[in-house]
Scaffold this motif. Structure first.
Motif, PDB file in Angstrom:
ATOM      1  N   PHE A   1      45.265  38.174  35.714  1.00 47.85           N
ATOM      2  CA  PHE A   1      46.335  38.300  34.807  1.00 47.85           C
ATOM      3  C   PHE A   1      46.267  39.646  34.260  1.00 47.85           C
ATOM      4  O   PHE A   1      47.475  39.934  33.592  1.00 47.85           O
ATOM      5  CB  PHE A   1      45.812  37.389  33.548  1.00 47.85           C
ATOM      6  CG  PHE A   1      46.567  37.395  32.507  1.00 47.85           C
ATOM      7  CD1 PHE A   1      47.825  36.960  32.316  1.00 47.85           C
ATOM      8  CD2 PHE A   1      45.988  37.638  31.188  1.00 47.85           C
ATOM      9  CE1 PHE A   1      48.672  36.987  31.155  1.00 47.85           C
ATOM     10  CE2 PHE A   1      46.914  37.575  30.108  1.00 47.85           C
ATOM     11  CZ  PHE A   1      48.059  37.252  29.963  1.00 47.85           C
ATOM     12  N   HIS A   2      45.544  40.541  34.336  1.00 51.92           N
ATOM     13  CA  HIS A   2      45.653  41.852  34.164  1.00 51.92           C
ATOM     14  C   HIS A   2      47.031  42.593  34.547  1.00 51.92           C
ATOM     15  O   HIS A   2      47.587  43.183  33.940  1.00 51.92           O
ATOM     16  CB  HIS A   2      44.465  42.700  34.449  1.00 51.92           C
ATOM     17  CG  HIS A   2      44.412  44.200  34.162  1.00 51.92           C
ATOM     18  ND1 HIS A   2      44.616  44.706  32.831  1.00 51.92           N
ATOM     19  CD2 HIS A   2      44.115  45.394  34.823  1.00 51.92           C
ATOM     20  CE1 HIS A   2      44.671  46.104  32.902  1.00 51.92           C
ATOM     21  NE2 HIS A   2      44.394  46.431  33.819  1.00 51.92           N
ATOM     22  N   PHE A   3      47.259  42.071  35.754  1.00 43.89           N
ATOM     23  CA  PHE A   3      48.579  42.858  36.247  1.00 43.89           C
ATOM     24  C   PHE A   3      49.577  41.638  36.856  1.00 43.89           C
ATOM     25  O   PHE A   3      50.382  41.933  37.482  1.00 43.89           O
ATOM     26  CB  PHE A   3      48.080  43.797  37.636  1.00 43.89           C
ATOM     27  CG  PHE A   3      46.965  43.130  38.292  1.00 43.89           C
ATOM     28  CD1 PHE A   3      45.602  43.487  38.204  1.00 43.89           C
ATOM     29  CD2 PHE A   3      47.330  42.306  39.394  1.00 43.89           C
ATOM     30  CE1 PHE A   3      44.517  42.939  38.904  1.00 43.89           C
ATOM     31  CE2 PHE A   3      46.362  41.767  40.262  1.00 43.89           C
ATOM     32  CZ  PHE A   3      44.867  42.064  40.004  1.00 43.89           C
TER      33      PHE A   3
ATOM     34  N   LEU B   1      36.065  45.198  40.466  1.00 46.93           N
ATOM     35  CA  LEU B   1      34.670  45.701  39.611  1.00 46.93           C
ATOM     36  C   LEU B   1      35.147  47.289  39.235  1.00 46.93           C
ATOM     37  O   LEU B   1      34.807  47.707  40.318  1.00 46.93           O
ATOM     38  CB  LEU B   1      33.666  45.315  40.148  1.00 46.93           C
ATOM     39  CG  LEU B   1      32.324  45.857  39.458  1.00 46.93           C
ATOM     40  CD1 LEU B   1      32.241  45.383  37.945  1.00 46.93           C
ATOM     41  CD2 LEU B   1      31.159  45.084  40.332  1.00 46.93           C
ATOM     42  N   GLU B   2      35.194  47.577  38.146  1.00 43.43           N
ATOM     43  CA  GLU B   2      35.555  48.972  38.014  1.00 43.43           C
ATOM     44  C   GLU B   2      34.447  49.738  37.044  1.00 43.43           C
ATOM     45  O   GLU B   2      33.909  49.133  36.293  1.00 43.43           O
ATOM     46  CB  GLU B   2      37.109  49.251  37.391  1.00 43.43           C
ATOM     47  CG  GLU B   2      38.052  48.776  38.418  1.00 43.43           C
ATOM     48  CD  GLU B   2      39.528  48.459  37.556  1.00 43.43           C
ATOM     49  OE1 GLU B   2      40.344  48.751  38.311  1.00 43.43           O
ATOM     50  OE2 GLU B   2      39.488  48.311  36.357  1.00 43.43           O
ATOM     51  N   SER B   3      34.768  51.063  37.306  1.00 47.29           N
ATOM     52  CA  SER B   3      33.649  52.030  36.388  1.00 47.29           C
ATOM     53  C   SER B   3      32.083  51.498  36.296  1.00 47.29           C
ATOM     54  O   SER B   3      31.589  51.771  35.378  1.00 47.29           O
ATOM     55  CB  SER B   3      34.270  51.862  34.907  1.00 47.29           C
ATOM     56  OG  SER B   3      35.467  52.524  34.790  1.00 47.29           O
TER      57      SER B   3
ATOM     58  N   VAL C   1      35.049  43.874  34.768  1.00 49.86           N
ATOM     59  CA  VAL C   1      35.990  43.249  35.981  1.00 49.86           C
ATOM     60  C   VAL C   1      37.402  43.170  35.557  1.00 49.86           C
ATOM     61  O   VAL C   1      37.594  42.949  34.250  1.00 49.86           O
ATOM     62  CB  VAL C   1      35.438  41.872  36.293  1.00 49.86           C
ATOM     63  CG1 VAL C   1      34.093  42.132  36.967  1.00 49.86           C
ATOM     64  CG2 VAL C   1      35.263  41.031  35.234  1.00 49.86           C
ATOM     65  N   ASP C   2      38.115  43.122  36.488  1.00 43.37           N
ATOM     66  CA  ASP C   2      39.605  42.873  36.075  1.00 43.37           C
ATOM     67  C   ASP C   2      40.122  41.282  36.716  1.00 43.37           C
ATOM     68  O   ASP C   2      39.476  40.979  37.590  1.00 43.37           O
ATOM     69  CB  ASP C   2      40.592  43.579  37.146  1.00 43.37           C
ATOM     70  CG  ASP C   2      40.782  45.016  36.629  1.00 43.37           C
ATOM     71  OD1 ASP C   2      40.114  45.284  35.601  1.00 43.37           O
ATOM     72  OD2 ASP C   2      41.271  45.804  37.289  1.00 43.37           O
ATOM     73  N   ALA C   3      40.788  40.638  35.599  1.00 49.41           N
ATOM     74  CA  ALA C   3      41.272  39.214  36.030  1.00 49.41           C
ATOM     75  C   ALA C   3      42.714  39.347  36.811  1.00 49.41           C
ATOM     76  O   ALA C   3      43.305  40.486  36.241  1.00 49.41           O
ATOM     77  CB  ALA C   3      41.335  38.254  34.908  1.00 49.41           C
TER      78      ALA C   3
ATOM     79  N   PRO D   1      37.545  54.348  37.062  1.00 50.03           N
ATOM     80  CA  PRO D   1      38.029  53.277  36.185  1.00 50.03           C
ATOM     81  C   PRO D   1      39.167  52.498  36.854  1.00 50.03           C
ATOM     82  O   PRO D   1      39.946  51.676  36.182  1.00 50.03           O
ATOM     83  CB  PRO D   1      38.722  54.051  35.056  1.00 50.03           C
ATOM     84  CG  PRO D   1      38.283  55.436  35.292  1.00 50.03           C
ATOM     85  CD  PRO D   1      37.847  55.718  36.510  1.00 50.03           C
ATOM     86  N   SER D   2      39.601  53.010  38.295  1.00 50.06           N
ATOM     87  CA  SER D   2      40.801  52.228  38.636  1.00 50.06           C
ATOM     88  C   SER D   2      40.918  52.141  40.116  1.00 50.06           C
ATOM     89  O   SER D   2      40.303  53.002  40.580  1.00 50.06           O
ATOM     90  CB  SER D   2      42.300  52.643  37.914  1.00 50.06           C
ATOM     91  OG  SER D   2      43.203  51.773  38.431  1.00 50.06           O
ATOM     92  N   VAL D   3      41.461  51.108  40.931  1.00 46.35           N
ATOM     93  CA  VAL D   3      41.807  51.223  42.317  1.00 46.35           C
ATOM     94  C   VAL D   3      43.030  52.003  42.685  1.00 46.35           C
ATOM     95  O   VAL D   3      43.394  52.042  43.691  1.00 46.35           O
ATOM     96  CB  VAL D   3      41.596  49.841  43.007  1.00 46.35           C
ATOM     97  CG1 VAL D   3      40.177  49.271  42.827  1.00 46.35           C
ATOM     98  CG2 VAL D   3      42.811  48.712  42.252  1.00 46.35           C
TER      99      VAL D   3
ATOM    100  N   ALA E   1      47.487  48.687  44.689  1.00 45.53           N
ATOM    101  CA  ALA E   1      46.228  48.469  45.214  1.00 45.53           C
ATOM    102  C   ALA E   1      45.733  47.311  44.339  1.00 45.53           C
ATOM    103  O   ALA E   1      45.079  46.297  45.164  1.00 45.53           O
ATOM    104  CB  ALA E   1      45.268  49.596  45.118  1.00 45.53           C
ATOM    105  N   HIS E   2      45.948  47.135  43.233  1.00 44.25           N
ATOM    106  CA  HIS E   2      45.434  45.782  42.321  1.00 44.25           C
ATOM    107  C   HIS E   2      46.149  44.539  42.906  1.00 44.25           C
ATOM    108  O   HIS E   2      45.497  43.445  43.183  1.00 44.25           O
ATOM    109  CB  HIS E   2      46.008  46.031  40.953  1.00 44.25           C
ATOM    110  CG  HIS E   2      44.826  46.911  39.962  1.00 44.25           C
ATOM    111  ND1 HIS E   2      45.041  48.013  40.089  1.00 44.25           N
ATOM    112  CD2 HIS E   2      43.876  46.532  39.140  1.00 44.25           C
ATOM    113  CE1 HIS E   2      44.201  48.827  39.188  1.00 44.25           C
ATOM    114  NE2 HIS E   2      43.451  47.684  38.687  1.00 44.25           N
ATOM    115  N   GLN E   3      47.574  44.647  43.246  1.00 43.68           N
ATOM    116  CA  GLN E   3      48.562  43.571  43.631  1.00 43.68           C
ATOM    117  C   GLN E   3      48.030  43.291  45.083  1.00 43.68           C
ATOM    118  O   GLN E   3      47.883  42.104  45.443  1.00 43.68           O
ATOM    119  CB  GLN E   3      50.016  44.101  43.491  1.00 43.68           C
ATOM    120  CG  GLN E   3      50.458  44.426  42.432  1.00 43.68           C
ATOM    121  CD  GLN E   3      50.624  43.308  41.556  1.00 43.68           C
ATOM    122  OE1 GLN E   3      50.173  42.245  41.856  1.00 43.68           O
ATOM    123  NE2 GLN E   3      51.035  43.752  40.120  1.00 43.68           N
TER     124      GLN E   3
HETATM  125 ZN   LIG Z   1      42.014  47.861  37.173  1.00 42.20          ZN
END
Ligand SMILES: [Zn+2]
Ligand SMILES: Nc1ccccc1C(=O)C[C@H](N)C(=O)O
Ligand SMILES: [Zn+2]
Length: 205
Positions: free
Chosen positions: A56-58, A169-171, A52-54, A145-147, A157-159
């Protein structure tokens, strides 16, 4: 109860994001040395395998892994086939009943060779996050692995998913999964400073 493991295996040599930390496991303190047990050591990126991405990642101001509501990662989820698409948008959800659904998992099957990092993946269109947000979706999962496109720097898309309250939730590994309704369990580790976390993701029928 039938349980489906939808996690990618973590092993030395597994594919990781280009330029990111390689996954490494070793028995760093073997039984012969410790006198009693084998003890392993891990080196890995927080975006290794199914994760999962938090925010804070982006987003420097965004929530970290420890701040995320665990309810996001446990509960009913709908697996939706979007095989062979260049991108995923609101139009792909025409006719899909999302009433009362908080979690959607897109099955693209675009990651063809699990032993290599994919060069091209379908991406999320700008209209998807507002549409899913208006339907009350809180979590989106994908088997890639990414949106955003792999070479994206702005991560639109992340934003926009984040702006609409949708977590990522990726991969996932959805090759063997029939589209339909399941219960998802995919809990992140309690990483206090985490920008992302590997998860053991399972679906139950
Ligand atoms: Zn991501
Ligand atoms: N690990 C990276 C290293 C450099 C640049 C991006 C990534 C990513 O992880 C992006 C991907 N969208 C991700 O959230 O997993
Ligand atoms: Zn990630």
């Amino acid at each position: 109860m039938k349980i489906f493991d939808v996690s990618r295996k973590l092993n030395n040599g597994m594919p990781v994001w280009p330029g990111d930390t390689a996954f490494q496991y070793e028995v760093s303190w073997p039984m012969e040395e410790s006198g009693s047990v084998n003890v392993g050591r891990l080196e890995l990126s927080t975006h290794t395998g199914t994760h999962v991405d938090a925010p804070f990642h982006f987003d420097n101001e965004g929530k970290k892994i420890i701040d995320l509501d665990l309810n996001l990662y446990i509960g009913p989820a709908k697996v939706i086939d979007v095989i062979g698409k260049e991108s995923i948008g609101a139009a792909d959800l025409i006719g899909v009943d999302l009433d009362g659904c908080k979690r959607v998992l897109f099955r693209t099957l675009a990651w063809e060779n699990p032993n290599e990092f994919p060069e091209r993946i379908p991406h999320i269109e700008p209209n998807l996050a507002p549409f899913l947000g208006s339907k009350g979706i809180k979590l989106i999962g994908l088997d890639v692995p990414s949106v955003d496109p792999i070479d994206s720097k702005e991560l639109p898309a992340h934003q926009s998913l984040n702006e609409h309250g949708i977590h990522i939730l990726e991969s996932l590994m959805l090759d063997e999964i029939e589209p339909g309704d399941y219960e998802l369990i995919a809990l992140p580790l309690p990483l206090v400073e985490g920008d992302g976390s590997p998860v053991r993701a399972v679906l139950r029928k």
